[in-house]
Design a protein around this motif. Sequence first.
Motif, PDB file in Angstrom:
ATOM      1  N   ASN A  15      -1.919   6.486   8.436  1.00  0.00           N
ATOM      2  CA  ASN A  15      -1.880   5.386   7.464  1.00  0.00           C
ATOM      3  C   ASN A  15      -1.214   4.180   8.125  1.00  0.00           C
ATOM      4  OD1 ASN A  15      -1.108   3.606   5.304  1.00  0.00           O
ATOM      5  ND2 ASN A  15      -1.495   5.295   3.885  1.00  0.00           N
TER       6      ASN A  15
ATOM      7  N   PHE B 161      -0.128   1.508   6.926  1.00  0.00           N
ATOM      8  CA  PHE B 161       0.800   0.723   6.096  1.00  0.00           C
ATOM      9  C   PHE B 161       2.118   1.452   5.822  1.00  0.00           C
ATOM     10  CE2 PHE B 161      -3.578  -0.392   4.780  1.00  0.00           C
ATOM     11  CZ  PHE B 161      -3.586  -1.710   5.225  1.00  0.00           C
TER      12      PHE B 161
ATOM     13  N   TYR C 295      -4.413   7.945   0.845  1.00  0.00           N
ATOM     14  CA  TYR C 295      -5.146   7.041  -0.049  1.00  0.00           C
ATOM     15  C   TYR C 295      -5.469   5.701   0.612  1.00  0.00           C
ATOM     16  CZ  TYR C 295      -6.108   3.889  -3.929  1.00  0.00           C
ATOM     17  OH  TYR C 295      -6.682   2.964  -4.757  1.00  0.00           O
ATOM     18  N   SER C 296      -6.697   5.288   0.433  1.00  0.00           N
ATOM     19  CA  SER C 296      -7.133   3.962   0.873  1.00  0.00           C
ATOM     20  C   SER C 296      -7.605   3.202  -0.362  1.00  0.00           C
ATOM     21  CB  SER C 296      -8.280   4.072   1.870  1.00  0.00           C
ATOM     22  OG  SER C 296      -8.940   2.819   1.981  1.00  0.00           O
ATOM     23  N   GLN C 297      -7.183   1.950  -0.476  1.00  0.00           N
ATOM     24  CA  GLN C 297      -7.577   1.166  -1.658  1.00  0.00           C
ATOM     25  C   GLN C 297      -9.079   0.907  -1.709  1.00  0.00           C
ATOM     26  OE1 GLN C 297      -4.727  -2.142  -1.591  1.00  0.00           O
ATOM     27  NE2 GLN C 297      -3.815  -1.242  -3.410  1.00  0.00           N
ATOM     28  N   SER C 298      -9.751   1.175  -0.610  1.00  0.00           N
ATOM     29  CA  SER C 298     -11.208   1.025  -0.636  1.00  0.00           C
ATOM     30  C   SER C 298     -11.851   2.041  -1.582  1.00  0.00           C
ATOM     31  CB  SER C 298     -11.779   1.211   0.779  1.00  0.00           C
ATOM     32  OG  SER C 298     -11.336   0.156   1.609  1.00  0.00           O
TER      33      SER C 298
ATOM     34  N   THR D  39      -0.668   2.475  -6.248  1.00  0.00           N
ATOM     35  CA  THR D  39      -0.820   2.452  -4.798  1.00  0.00           C
ATOM     36  C   THR D  39      -1.194   3.815  -4.233  1.00  0.00           C
ATOM     37  OG1 THR D  39       1.571   2.628  -4.722  1.00  0.00           O
ATOM     38  CG2 THR D  39       0.631   0.462  -4.346  1.00  0.00           C
ATOM     39  N   GLY D  40      -1.523   4.770  -5.096  1.00  0.00           N
ATOM     40  CA  GLY D  40      -2.107   6.009  -4.621  1.00  0.00           C
ATOM     41  C   GLY D  40      -1.266   7.261  -4.765  1.00  0.00           C
TER      42      GLY D  40
ATOM     43  N   GLU E 134       5.312  -0.653   5.944  1.00  0.00           N
ATOM     44  CA  GLU E 134       5.341  -1.994   5.340  1.00  0.00           C
ATOM     45  C   GLU E 134       6.632  -2.248   4.564  1.00  0.00           C
ATOM     46  OE1 GLU E 134       2.586  -4.591   5.242  1.00  0.00           O
ATOM     47  OE2 GLU E 134       2.501  -3.462   7.108  1.00  0.00           O
TER      48      GLU E 134
ATOM     49  N   PRO F 201       0.804  -1.233   0.000  1.00  0.00           N
ATOM     50  CA  PRO F 201       0.000   0.000   0.000  1.00  0.00           C
ATOM     51  C   PRO F 201       0.835   1.280   0.000  1.00  0.00           C
ATOM     52  CG  PRO F 201      -0.914  -1.590   1.537  1.00  0.00           C
ATOM     53  CD  PRO F 201       0.390  -2.162   1.058  1.00  0.00           C
ATOM     54  N   VAL F 202       1.943   1.309   0.700  1.00  0.00           N
ATOM     55  CA  VAL F 202       2.763   2.523   0.701  1.00  0.00           C
ATOM     56  C   VAL F 202       4.134   2.190   0.111  1.00  0.00           C
ATOM     57  CG1 VAL F 202       3.759   4.380   2.068  1.00  0.00           C
ATOM     58  CG2 VAL F 202       1.519   3.464   2.672  1.00  0.00           C
TER      59      VAL F 202
END
Lengths: 290, 245
Positions: free
Chosen positions: A251, A253, A74-77, A174-175, A256, A55-56
């Motif tokens: 966030n 993530f 940003y959220s993948q949702s 990923t945003g 990660e 995600p990040v």
Amino acid sequence: MGSNAVHRKMRCSAGTTLAAVFLCLFACRNVAAQFEITGSWAARNHEFLTGDGLPVDFTGIPLNEEGRIRALSYSQSQLAMIERQCQGWPAFYLVQGPFGLKIWSETDPLKGNVISYVIGAWEDRAPLTIWMDGRPHPSEYAEHTRAGFTTGTWEGNTLVAYTTHMKAGFLRKTGAPSSDEATMTTRFYRHGDILTILGVIEDPIYLAEPWILSRSFQLSPAALAPIGPPCITTYEGSVGPTAPHYLPEKNPFVDEMTKKYGVPREAAVGTPETLYPEYRRKIQAAAPVR
Amino acid sequence: MRVFFIAALAALAFVAQPRAAGQDRGAPARAPEAAKASAPLDLTGYWVAFVSEDWRFRMVTPRKGDYQAVPMTEQARKIADAWDPAADEAAGNQCKAYGAAAIMRLAARFHITWQDDNTLRVDSDSGMQTRLLHFSSPPPALGERTWQGYSTAQWQRPASLKVATTNLRAGYLRKNGVPYSENAAVMEYFDLAPLPGPKGYPGQVLLVTTIVDDPQYLREPFIVSSQFKKEADGSKWDPTPCTAR
């Protein structure tokens, strides 16, 4: 008509012929400098331009502060929102994505000259038309689309394309954001059966400096079938009245990449200084080999 | 009128005939023009790698077993799985990841100069390596294998450089032990581009497309392209020795 007049007319006609021949010579030489770009170019995917999918992972993107804040929110949702489902596949994706390129030309039926090159759609990326007929870019108020508007010229044996009028989207799926003011200059180099594309992406809103990418493709003896149609939205359930997002510093993530690969957070979030060699030396002691 | 047509055709034939320096029929033999004098592009100067791709393979040393995107053979994978940087250091092989097949992918600065009229020299600050790109032909008898091997260079008109390198010592494509053999052959193309487009940022980009062919350790040629930004001077030049880690 007297004989002098006839001779004058003949001299004039011959002079015109000579001029035409020399003009043709220069034109032909220019044409000879161009290469055949149409065909099927297979992806080799030995380079890794799309990030890891974490995600990040904004490594290698010179985001400015605004871009970084937006990326981390940003959220993948958001992919559940119909109006945001296709943000991840702007024109940049032809340099980044894992797919090959199917390129063909549209020609003037009478003169035979190339009016445009078209890079076919692949999965969610829209087809890209490179207009070669000298038409101008539309007004800045014209509609923006996923593919944007692209014009091209030959500089020697390099095809140079310039894309504007793209919709706001992502520099990376990923945003990492791109604005609708982003532009892309793409240069196509061919060496034998290798086609290398150099893309320079500028975004005055979210990038601290131009983002330079390149990727190589190999001429395929077998025709690639374009895969489409490009991104079609679909209902994936209600996400409520607001766009899913993370508040600043929230966030979950953000570390990660550090946990999985030992990548420092400042690199994972796309700090511009992390794209230059001195940064490797700075972190060498802090990134032990495991 | 016929005279004009003949003249036009003669001019066409004269101008369109492909010729190379020293190959004029009937003309006295001339020495080939030096590569430096006939260069269609100027590659000299200081260039810094812009690491916008493969970041986690280039800016940090990837962990053992992380070989994503390299088309390795099974034999290569076994060798990479046995990667031991301490053993490389003990054997004096710290520069295995700095050979010609991998060096342009390093996070490094490069200084390109003319060593002589027919030899382009490429120095790296990271690993302090020197590549010599020889335009003169034919190449001499090959000697001992080296990290940088022997490179022959050729201008590609209208504006590109092609470099072929062989006679390499076996090395690493990535710092975590992804191997290439001494029989690997490296083909490179150097191209220039302005940076970037109509809005105008002064500068220049060097694009290097590298194709590594190694039937022993690669299932198919390994193809990457790397970009470099031109720097005004060598003020950021920072020579550091090779490191195995």
